[in-house]
Design a protein around this motif. Structure first.
Motif: not given
Length: 219
Positions: A10-12, A112, A105, A100, A172, A109
């Motif tokens: 998870s990038g977040n 990806r 997002q 962001s 991201y 995001f």
């Protein structure tokens, strides 16, 4: 000790883990099994009804968004400056946190997620992936143009120093090649990525050095 519910892909979640590493903040980490759908089970939904990571539980406080978590950690545990020293600085940082959560997002995001993970993963279920992917790439490219312009002639997004604005935008964008959005046309972004990677305490995330890893697993 604050407890972070996270996932290694998870990038977040990575935003929070990266910031904690850079700022010297110790977190208790719990790895949520996303492939096993743990995030939609009753135990996790009791913590976060949105069914998403990351989540930070710190005493009687629970934060369910990466921007909120970064803001809390910066203001509570980090050295002065990461989260802004006054309202003007904080507003400048929030401007990029909002970028962001919106442009990034629904751009790089989402590209990806569809290309490498075969789903949109934007909290509202599956959509028409062919249409959504085209939209994500258009928005992703536009967001990179905006970011390239902002970074041309300066090292950091705001305030002339690294802040949680940089940490929020970084993951991201750096992982954009996983959505088949190349970074080669953006020299200022690539230099900024390298500056972040050179910060003391930097930790990496899977996919940063091998954007094809997910697709290799399916071969």
């Amino acid at each position: 000790m604050p407890k972070l519910y996270t996932n290694f892909e998870s990038g977040n979640s990575y935003k929070v883990r990266l910031f904690a590493a850079l700022a010297g903040i110790t977190l208790e980490e719990y790895e949520v099994d996303l492939p096993g759908d743990e995030h939609h089970g009753p135990a996790f939904l009791a913590i976060n009804p949105r069914g998403e990571v990351p989540v930070l539980v710190d005493g009687d406080r629970t934060f369910r968004d990466s921007a909120a978590i970064l803001t809390w950690l910066a203001g509570t545990y980090a050295p002065e400056g990461w989260g802004g020293r006054d309202t003007g600085e904080q507003a400048g940082i929030i401007d990029w946190l909002a970028f962001s959560a919106s442009w990034i997002q629904y751009g790089v995001f989402t590209a990806r997620a569809i290309v490498s993970f075969k789903g949109t993963y934007n909290g509202v279920g599956f959509q028409q992936e062919d249409v959504t992917l085209r939209e994500a790439r258009v928005r992703g490219l536009k967001s990179l143009e905006i970011l390239e312009t902002a970074l041309t002639g300066q090292d950091w997004l705001v305030l002339g120093r690294p802040t949680i604005a940089d940490i929020s935008v970084f993951p991201y964008v750096a992982l954009a090649p996983m959505g088949d959005i190349p970074l080669e046309p953006y020299p200022a972004i690539r230099a900024w990525i390298n500056r972040i990677r050179a910060l003391p305490g930097f930790i990496t995330v899977i996919g940063l050095d091998d954007p094809q890893y997910r697709r290799k697993e399916r071969v």
